[in-house]
Design a protein around this motif. Structure first.
Motif, PDB file in Angstrom:
ATOM      1  N   THR B 457       0.853  -1.176   0.000  1.00  0.00           N
ATOM      2  CA  THR B 457       0.000   0.000   0.000  1.00  0.00           C
ATOM      3  C   THR B 457       0.896   1.235   0.000  1.00  0.00           C
ATOM      4  OG1 THR B 457      -1.682  -1.215   1.161  1.00  0.00           O
ATOM      5  CG2 THR B 457      -1.849   1.177   1.210  1.00  0.00           C
ATOM      6  N   VAL B 458       0.756   2.040  -1.047  1.00  0.00           N
ATOM      7  CA  VAL B 458       1.687   3.159  -1.216  1.00  0.00           C
ATOM      8  C   VAL B 458       0.946   4.417  -1.638  1.00  0.00           C
ATOM      9  CG1 VAL B 458       3.701   1.779  -1.833  1.00  0.00           C
ATOM     10  CG2 VAL B 458       2.067   2.418  -3.593  1.00  0.00           C
ATOM     11  N   ASP B 459       1.672   5.530  -1.497  1.00  0.00           N
ATOM     12  CA  ASP B 459       1.173   6.809  -1.979  1.00  0.00           C
ATOM     13  C   ASP B 459       1.566   6.929  -3.444  1.00  0.00           C
ATOM     14  OD1 ASP B 459       0.248   9.511  -1.928  1.00  0.00           O
ATOM     15  OD2 ASP B 459       2.350  10.088  -1.963  1.00  0.00           O
ATOM     16  N   CYS B 460       0.587   7.256  -4.261  1.00  0.00           N
ATOM     17  CA  CYS B 460       0.803   7.269  -5.702  1.00  0.00           C
ATOM     18  C   CYS B 460       1.874   8.284  -6.106  1.00  0.00           C
ATOM     19  CB  CYS B 460      -0.514   7.563  -6.401  1.00  0.00           C
ATOM     20  SG  CYS B 460      -0.783   6.461  -7.767  1.00  0.00           S
ATOM     21  N   ASN B 461       1.925   9.408  -5.420  1.00  0.00           N
ATOM     22  CA  ASN B 461       2.901  10.436  -5.790  1.00  0.00           C
ATOM     23  C   ASN B 461       4.330   9.930  -5.632  1.00  0.00           C
ATOM     24  OD1 ASN B 461       1.135  12.388  -6.616  1.00  0.00           O
ATOM     25  ND2 ASN B 461       0.938  13.316  -4.576  1.00  0.00           N
ATOM     26  N   GLU B 462       4.572   9.195  -4.540  1.00  0.00           N
ATOM     27  CA  GLU B 462       5.917   8.660  -4.328  1.00  0.00           C
ATOM     28  C   GLU B 462       6.267   7.667  -5.423  1.00  0.00           C
ATOM     29  OE1 GLU B 462       6.631   6.950  -0.445  1.00  0.00           O
ATOM     30  OE2 GLU B 462       5.604   8.655   0.464  1.00  0.00           O
ATOM     31  N   LEU B 463       5.274   6.850  -5.730  1.00  0.00           N
ATOM     32  CA  LEU B 463       5.446   5.809  -6.744  1.00  0.00           C
ATOM     33  C   LEU B 463       5.828   6.438  -8.077  1.00  0.00           C
ATOM     34  CD1 LEU B 463       4.778   2.766  -6.552  1.00  0.00           C
ATOM     35  CD2 LEU B 463       2.615   3.286  -7.633  1.00  0.00           C
ATOM     36  N   ILE B 464       5.057   7.437  -8.476  1.00  0.00           N
ATOM     37  CA  ILE B 464       5.243   8.062  -9.785  1.00  0.00           C
ATOM     38  C   ILE B 464       6.548   8.859  -9.801  1.00  0.00           C
ATOM     39  CG2 ILE B 464       4.232   9.698 -11.422  1.00  0.00           C
ATOM     40  CD1 ILE B 464       2.766   6.965 -11.084  1.00  0.00           C
ATOM     41  N   ASP B 465       6.919   9.402  -8.639  1.00  0.00           N
ATOM     42  CA  ASP B 465       8.157  10.184  -8.555  1.00  0.00           C
ATOM     43  C   ASP B 465       9.357   9.353  -9.024  1.00  0.00           C
ATOM     44  OD1 ASP B 465       9.016  12.773  -7.867  1.00  0.00           O
ATOM     45  OD2 ASP B 465      10.151  11.912  -6.198  1.00  0.00           O
ATOM     46  N   THR B 466       9.390   8.099  -8.596  1.00  0.00           N
ATOM     47  CA  THR B 466      10.493   7.223  -9.005  1.00  0.00           C
ATOM     48  C   THR B 466      10.489   7.020 -10.528  1.00  0.00           C
ATOM     49  OG1 THR B 466      10.268   6.092  -6.907  1.00  0.00           O
ATOM     50  CG2 THR B 466      11.575   4.995  -8.591  1.00  0.00           C
ATOM     51  N   ALA B 467       9.299   6.815 -11.070  1.00  0.00           N
ATOM     52  CA  ALA B 467       9.191   6.615 -12.520  1.00  0.00           C
ATOM     53  C   ALA B 467       9.632   7.880 -13.256  1.00  0.00           C
ATOM     54  CB  ALA B 467       7.754   6.255 -12.883  1.00  0.00           C
ATOM     55  N   VAL B 468       9.278   9.029 -12.707  1.00  0.00           N
ATOM     56  CA  VAL B 468       9.649  10.296 -13.343  1.00  0.00           C
ATOM     57  C   VAL B 468      11.174  10.451 -13.341  1.00  0.00           C
ATOM     58  CG1 VAL B 468       9.561  12.811 -13.085  1.00  0.00           C
ATOM     59  CG2 VAL B 468       7.468  11.468 -12.870  1.00  0.00           C
ATOM     60  N   LYS B 469      11.797  10.094 -12.202  1.00  0.00           N
ATOM     61  CA  LYS B 469      13.263  10.208 -12.116  1.00  0.00           C
ATOM     62  C   LYS B 469      13.932   9.313 -13.160  1.00  0.00           C
ATOM     63  CE  LYS B 469      14.263  12.001  -7.603  1.00  0.00           C
ATOM     64  NZ  LYS B 469      13.262  11.709  -6.538  1.00  0.00           N
ATOM     65  N   LEU B 470      13.388   8.099 -13.313  1.00  0.00           N
ATOM     66  CA  LEU B 470      13.955   7.195 -14.316  1.00  0.00           C
ATOM     67  C   LEU B 470      13.803   7.789 -15.714  1.00  0.00           C
ATOM     68  CD1 LEU B 470      12.922   3.620 -13.223  1.00  0.00           C
ATOM     69  CD2 LEU B 470      15.162   4.277 -14.076  1.00  0.00           C
ATOM     70  N   ALA B 471      12.640   8.321 -15.971  1.00  0.00           N
ATOM     71  CA  ALA B 471      12.378   8.882 -17.299  1.00  0.00           C
ATOM     72  C   ALA B 471      13.256  10.114 -17.533  1.00  0.00           C
ATOM     73  CB  ALA B 471      10.905   9.255 -17.428  1.00  0.00           C
TER      74      ALA B 471
END
Lengths: 207, 611
Positions: B457-471
């Protein structure tokens, strides 16, 4: 190392690389200025300043290559060293084609980096000196009369006094007087020196 | 005040007199029994203010005593002359008192009897039950109205006939002489708490009655009374109830689902065949045992506890449903979709509980297989993506390495020249950039991981932040700007983090690729998170690229179809599979100002999942 009045301009979007470069160059007594982007550099650019440019080839908005082209359009001849990462070879080749001094790959070997920078600063120094020489010659040349200039051109091109006299419709003796006057005004003692002045003039005209 | 019931004065019946008892000789009788005063009565009872014995000389009184020994009155005589024979007078008065007492008692009994008879008659006449009385020979003596109506006869048609006239054949014949024989020999039974017997109406129709008979001996003569009730309606209702129950039982028993009925306390009332035989041949009986104590759940204390909890909540009116396990005949644990719910009575309280289990083992296995397959494909796709991103990632790692190298070289030079002031700062920078490099490696490793798919169970913003950094590692080298607008108050989501990051990364890379030919100023991608009206979290990636062409739209989510020069064409299809497996949806829309927005949604985590 003689780099009085010379500055290493560093343009890189990565703060770590900028800081590291400036610290390393400071340890060898080079003064440098840091720019985060090509735009920042252009905003601050002053054509009269001497030194060399260390330029990251990949940057957002305006790449190193774009900046190089822009500077050439502005008639700037400051030597450019590109820093590149893996896989930037095609871009580096393109940069060389446009007259870059060299490109060095990240991470740098200190020796390569400093050697290239020194080389660049020397080139800049040479260019500067040559520019000064050319200026002096031009000043001296401007003291020649029209007739003396005609004689100078022909003597430098290797024509005999007799041929020159016939061509200009004056006496051989008069040619000799003009020739003496030209050597005195241009501050040369031998024919070889006179020829070199002529070559330099032609080169700077071509540039 | 006392009152006379009867009096005799001066040779004839006297009037009714009322007088105060206090101080009179009559009071002495009521207190102390027989009183005899032979002369001078007035001088003996000086406190007597009544006029009852005024001017009298003598007195004899005797109390009237009822059966219980209470004094209920008295017989007394006032005389004008002194008594000549006081004993004779006292005996006569006492005899009169006894006689009055007996007479009063007899009168009371007569009244009670008359009342009782009137009651009985009224009861018999108005009773809903039919009442018939017989003499010792079995002949009908009386019939009440209810019996008349029940049998369709009038009383006069029945009186004097044998009771068997009310019975159908063959009982009618068999019953002939039954009562007489019973009276003569004592054989057979007549009396009892009651039993069901067949009866026949005047029109010949038969019907069942409930009969209670009693025997009475009156003046040595035996007679019988029968009380009967028409139970044909009751029988009909009972039969239909039996039929309903049979049908219910057939359905319940033959169901493919495992069903049970429990008492509110959780004891098994019924368990159908499927549930009894699920674990192999039917073993010991389960009826009457606590549901959670059945051997069905003995493989797991946890399961027993959950069963008990579920049954408790059901008893409180709350249905519960969860996935349970139970050993099958082959000893393998089956997965059951188990539920228990209360059945409410008229007062709104549970009257019993119904359990139901559906064997979903095969379904779960198939889902698990699909999930593993999806995870494998997703992993391959991630590796492929990482391969495509190699240049960007290498650049991302090379930057801090370059900085480290530069600081190290500068540090060495400073040390060689004996200048140590900046060493602390330099070491700090070295560490900082080493960590920066390791973060990149870690992000990449996470993406490359082929772990068990674990939901957290996670916060979506944190999750997406990692994807954004990779991108961004790619965005930097291809000169793209990524703007991340973090939505506020997002519901937590329960997801496989890596897979969701993969979807976001994929959409971000697609967006960038859609704009490779765009001018430098336009090269920006926007990613937003936010809550939708339906409570799902939406993640939307917008580009300013060329949009989706009509023919491409149909194949957008089809595997191995691509419009790009590189890549496998797996991105959107695996993204769709991942999002759907998470219970979300994925799609795209055209932006008003050109370009496309790809979005996907994730359902908010259920409450128990983020405890």
């Amino acid at each position: 190392m003689n780099n009085d009045g010379q500055t290493v301009f560093i343009v890189d979007d990565d703060e770590g690389v900028r800081d590291g470069l400036s610290l390393l160059l400071a340890t060898v007594g080079l003064s440098c200025e840091l720019y985060e982007s090509a735009h920042d550099f252009l905003d601050a650019y002053d054509g009269a300043r001497r030194g060399c440019l260390v330029l990251d080839i990949r940057m957002p908005r305006m790449t190193g290559l774009d900046l190089q082209k822009k500077l050439q359009e502005m008639g700037c001849t400051v030597p450019v060293i590109f820093i590149t990462g893996h896989g930037d070879i095609p871009m580096a080749v393109e940069a060389m084609r446009h007259g870059a001094l060299d490109f060095i790959r990240k991470p740098f070997r200190e020796h390569d980096l400093l050697e290239r920078i020194n080389e660049a600063l020397n080139i800049d120094e040479d260019a500067h000196r040559k520019a000064l020489d050319r200026q002096q010659i031009a000043e001296k040349l401007s003291t020649l009369t029209e007739r003396e200039k005609e004689v100078f051109d022909r003597v430098a091109d290797g024509y005999m006094n007799k041929v020159i006299a016939a061509e200009l419709g004056i006496s051989e003796r008069t040619v000799e007087v003009h020739r003496g006057q030209v050597m005195k005004k241009l501050d040369v003692r031998t024919l070889a020196q006179l020829v070199r002045v002529k070559i330099e003039l032609e080169q700077s005209a071509a540039a | 005040m006392s009152r006379t019931l009867a009096s005799w004065e001066d040779g004839e019946p006297g009037p009714v007199r009322e007088y105060a008892l206090s101080g009179t000789p009559c009071e002495a009788v009521m207190r102390h029994g027989v009183q005899i005063v032979d002369c001078e009565l007035g001088r003996r009872y000086t406190l007597d203010r009544s006029s009852i014995g005024y001017g009298c000389e003598s007195f004899v009184g005797s109390p009237i005593v009822n059966r219980e020994g209470e004094k209920i009155g008295q017989v007394c005589v006032f005389g004008a002359q002194p008594l000549v024979d006081p004993e004779m007078a006292s005996a006569l008065v006492s005899l009169a008192a006894v006689r009055v007492s007996a007479e009063l008692e007899h009168r009371q009994q007569q009244a009670a009897l008359a009342k009782s008879e009137a009651y009985s008659k009224a009861i018999v006449a108005t009773a809903a039950e039919g009442i018939v009385t017989l003499d010792a020979r079995g002949r009908i003596e009386s019939v009440n109205r209810a019996a008349e109506q029940m049998f369709g006869y009038e009383a006069r048609e029945l009186i004097g006939r044998n009771i068997n006239v009310l019975m159908p054949e063959p009982y009618r014949d068999e019953h002939k002489g039954y009562v007489e024989r019973y009276v003569a020999t004592g054989e057979g039974t007549i009396c009892g708490a009651g039993r069901e017997v067949p009866a026949q109406r005047k029109d010949g129709t038969e019907f069942p009655i409930h009969l209670a008979a009693s025997e009475v001996v009156l003046d040595g003569e035996r007679c019988f009374a029968g009380i009967m009730r028409d139970i044909s309606e009751q029988k009909k209702a009972e039969e239909s109830r039996k039929a309903v129950e049979q049908r219910f039982r057939a359905v319940f028993e033959q169901r493919h689902q495992l069903s049970g009925i429990l008492s509110v306390e959780g004891r098994v009332l019924e368990a159908n065949r499927k549930s009894r035989e699920f674990g192999g041949v039917e073993g010991e009986s389960v009826t009457g045992r606590f549901y959670w104590e059945l051997p069905w759940w003995s493989h797991s204390a946890e399961m027993q506890r959950r069963m008990q909890d579920a049954i408790r909540s059901a008893a409180d009116g709350e249905s519960t449903r969860f996935e349970a396990t139970r050993p099958r005949a082959d000893r393998q644990l089956a997965t059951l979709d188990f539920s228990v719910r209360p059945i409410m009575g008229g007062d709104g309280k549970p009257v019993f509980l119904v359990t139901e289990s559906h064997d979903i083992t095969e379904q779960r296995l198939a889902e698990e297989e699909a999930r593993q397959h999806r995870a494998r494909v997703a992993h391959v796709a991630r590796l492929s993506t990482l391969g495509e991103m190699a240049a960007g990632i290498a650049h991302e790692i090379n930057q801090p390495l370059t900085a480290i190298s530069l600081f190290a070289q500068a540090g060495r030079r400073l040390a060689e020249s004996g200048s140590y002031e900046r060493m602390g700062e330099i070491c700090h920078k070295l560490n900082e950039h080493a960590l920066r490099a390791s973060e990149v490696v870690e992000r990449m490793q996470t993406m490359a991981r082929q772990g068990e798919s674990v939901k957290e169970t996670v916060d979506c913003n944190e999750l997406i932040d990692t994807a954004v950094k990779l991108a961004e590692s790619e965005a930097r080298i291809y000169d793209f700007q990524i703007d991340f607008h973090k939505g506020r108050e997002l519901a937590p989501v329960s997801v496989d983090a890596v897979q969701i990051q993969q979807v976001a990364l994929n959409l971000l890379r697609n967006a960038m690729e859609a704009m490779v030919d765009s001018a430098a100023e336009a090269r920006s991608v926007t990613i937003r998170t936010g809550m939708r009206d339906d409570g799902q979290v939406e993640i939307a990636v917008s580009d300013k690229g060329c949009g989706v062409s009509e023919p491409d739209a149909d194949r957008l989510f089809t595997p191995f179809s691509t419009t790009k020069s590189s890549g496998m064409g797996m991105g959107l299809s695996i993204s769709q599979a991942i999002v759907r497996a998470h219970g979300g949806s994925i799609g795209y829309r055209s932006n008003d100002g050109g370009g496309t927005t790809f979005w996907f949604t994730l359902p908010a985590a259920k409450r128990e999942e983020h405890e």
